[in-house]
Design an enzyme around this catalytic site. Sequence first.
Site, PDB file in Angstrom:
ATOM      1  N   ARG A 169      25.305 -39.067  87.731  1.00 57.09           N
ATOM      2  CA  ARG A 169      26.345 -40.111  87.804  1.00 57.09           C
ATOM      3  C   ARG A 169      26.467 -40.501  89.262  1.00 57.09           C
ATOM      4  NH1 ARG A 169      32.251 -40.779  85.081  1.00 57.09           N
ATOM      5  NH2 ARG A 169      30.816 -41.172  83.359  1.00 57.09           N
ATOM      6  N   HIS A 206      25.554 -47.768  81.668  1.00 56.32           N
ATOM      7  CA  HIS A 206      26.152 -46.547  81.103  1.00 56.32           C
ATOM      8  C   HIS A 206      25.562 -46.345  79.699  1.00 56.32           C
ATOM      9  CE1 HIS A 206      28.701 -43.200  80.782  1.00 56.32           C
ATOM     10  NE2 HIS A 206      29.888 -43.756  80.707  1.00 56.32           N
ATOM     11  N   GLN A 235      27.065 -43.908  77.031  1.00 57.53           N
ATOM     12  CA  GLN A 235      28.271 -44.435  76.389  1.00 57.53           C
ATOM     13  C   GLN A 235      27.888 -45.348  75.230  1.00 57.53           C
ATOM     14  OE1 GLN A 235      31.693 -43.845  77.228  1.00 57.53           O
ATOM     15  NE2 GLN A 235      31.831 -44.779  75.206  1.00 57.53           N
ATOM     16  N   ASP A 250      37.151 -52.082  78.261  1.00 57.32           N
ATOM     17  CA  ASP A 250      36.918 -51.112  79.344  1.00 57.32           C
ATOM     18  C   ASP A 250      37.908 -51.461  80.454  1.00 57.32           C
ATOM     19  OD1 ASP A 250      35.912 -49.183  81.067  1.00 57.32           O
ATOM     20  OD2 ASP A 250      34.076 -50.273  81.563  1.00 57.32           O
ATOM     21  N   CYS A 284      35.820 -47.193  75.973  1.00 54.32           N
ATOM     22  CA  CYS A 284      35.029 -46.050  76.463  1.00 54.32           C
ATOM     23  C   CYS A 284      35.906 -44.989  77.106  1.00 54.32           C
ATOM     24  CB  CYS A 284      33.966 -46.539  77.442  1.00 54.32           C
ATOM     25  SG  CYS A 284      34.632 -47.430  78.853  1.00 54.32           S
ATOM     26  N   ARG A 286      30.324 -38.909  71.972  1.00 59.57           N
ATOM     27  CA  ARG A 286      29.501 -38.746  73.169  1.00 59.57           C
ATOM     28  C   ARG A 286      28.642 -37.486  73.047  1.00 59.57           C
ATOM     29  NH1 ARG A 286      31.054 -41.036  78.029  1.00 59.57           N
ATOM     30  NH2 ARG A 286      29.067 -40.177  78.728  1.00 59.57           N
TER      31      ARG A 286
HETATM   32  N1   CP Z   1      33.636 -42.885  79.256  1.00 58.38           N
HETATM   33  C1   CP Z   1      33.278 -42.063  80.261  1.00 58.38           C
HETATM   34  O1   CP Z   1      32.149 -42.043  80.740  1.00 58.38           O
HETATM   35  O2   CP Z   1      34.297 -41.246  80.678  1.00 58.38           O
HETATM   36  P1   CP Z   1      34.299 -40.313  81.971  1.00 58.38           P
HETATM   37  O3   CP Z   1      34.289 -41.212  83.174  1.00 58.38           O
HETATM   38  O4   CP Z   1      35.557 -39.502  81.863  1.00 58.38           O
HETATM   39  O5   CP Z   1      33.074 -39.442  81.947  1.00 58.38           O
HETATM   40  N1  NVA Z   2      33.284 -49.245  83.894  1.00 53.96           N
HETATM   41  C1  NVA Z   2      33.883 -47.954  84.144  1.00 53.96           C
HETATM   42  C2  NVA Z   2      33.489 -46.980  83.082  1.00 53.96           C
HETATM   43  C3  NVA Z   2      34.131 -45.643  83.178  1.00 53.96           C
HETATM   44  C4  NVA Z   2      33.653 -44.697  82.136  1.00 53.96           C
HETATM   45  C5  NVA Z   2      33.485 -47.454  85.521  1.00 53.96           C
HETATM   46  O1  NVA Z   2      32.316 -47.628  85.914  1.00 53.96           O
HETATM   47  O2  NVA Z   2      34.333 -46.902  86.222  1.00 53.96           O
END
Ligand code: CP
Ligand code: NVA
Length: 296
Positions: free
Chosen positions: A100, A127, A130, A209, A249, A277
């Site tokens: 990440r 993502h 997701q 989102d 999400c 997930r």
């Molecule tokens: N939806 C998602 O990826 O959540 P987190 O940022 O908590 O991992």
């Molecule tokens: N679009 C958001 C998703 C979080 C799971 C971000 O990137 O912060």
Amino acid sequence: MPRHLLTGEELSRDDLYGLLDRALELKAAPRSSDALRDSVVALVFEKPSTRTRLSFEAGVVELGGHPMILRSGEMQLSRGESVKDTARILSRHVQAVGVRTGPDAVLEELAAEGTIPVFNMLTAGHHPCQALADLLTLRETFGRLEGLKLAYVGDGNNVARSLAILGATAGVEVAVAAPAGYQLEPVAGAVLTGDPAEAVAGAHAVYADVWVSMGDEETAGERRAALGPYRIDDALLDRAAPDAIALHCLPAHPGEEITAEVLYGERQRIWDQAENRRHAQKALLEWLVADRQNGY
Ligand code: CP
Ligand code: NVA
């Protein structure tokens, strides 16, 4: 060459459907696979996470493997060691790595320089894990994917892009409603509009989102102003198909992009979506290491 999941474009429709079938099997019998026995999976987090960390860490254990959580700030990466050298070291010790981070280029370089599967646990651009869970939730709810319509309402961000890419692969029509300046670039198969009502017409799922993604904090004020009309409430859901579900999400900001009534209401599948997930990612991990005998 190991398999990777950087954007989701690596998956054919057959791959994707097979993976979702497998996810449903694993959901019904969570301890039935030891595909990661004697394997270590590194999970590198440069940004915060609740769901992704929980679901991957628990999922790797359920598959008989060992999850190794690495905060990038505690690695030599934070002191200037290159991604290239990090990829080489990871490849000598673990069987797969999830990351990440912000730049998609970091994942591309890890995949190019390492010899193990690399998977995207969220970048600024994508993502895909997701979107896999989201498609699993649609499949579970409606018993099919082809011919469904999903309307995403809000910022044309990483989550919207992954839904558009993997939705097209799955045969799900994805419509993205976003204001000028926040719309997704054209993605094959996706319908882009400025009008939430147009996007949700006939939709089986209405998706939200956050308005301010990780890394976008400096522009939070202007984002909230522009995205204010792009929220999911009961009135917008009423414009969708009669059996439409609400998805998000998470994390959510009730009162901003989604009302509390929808987030905790009868028409949402958001909490099942969060659980999915783990099931979707376990199927993904099996797919990523399926050709492991080829040398890594
Ligand atoms: N939806 C998602 O990826 O959540 P987190 O940022 O908590 O991992
Ligand atoms: N679009 C958001 C998703 C979080 C799971 C971000 O990137 O912060």
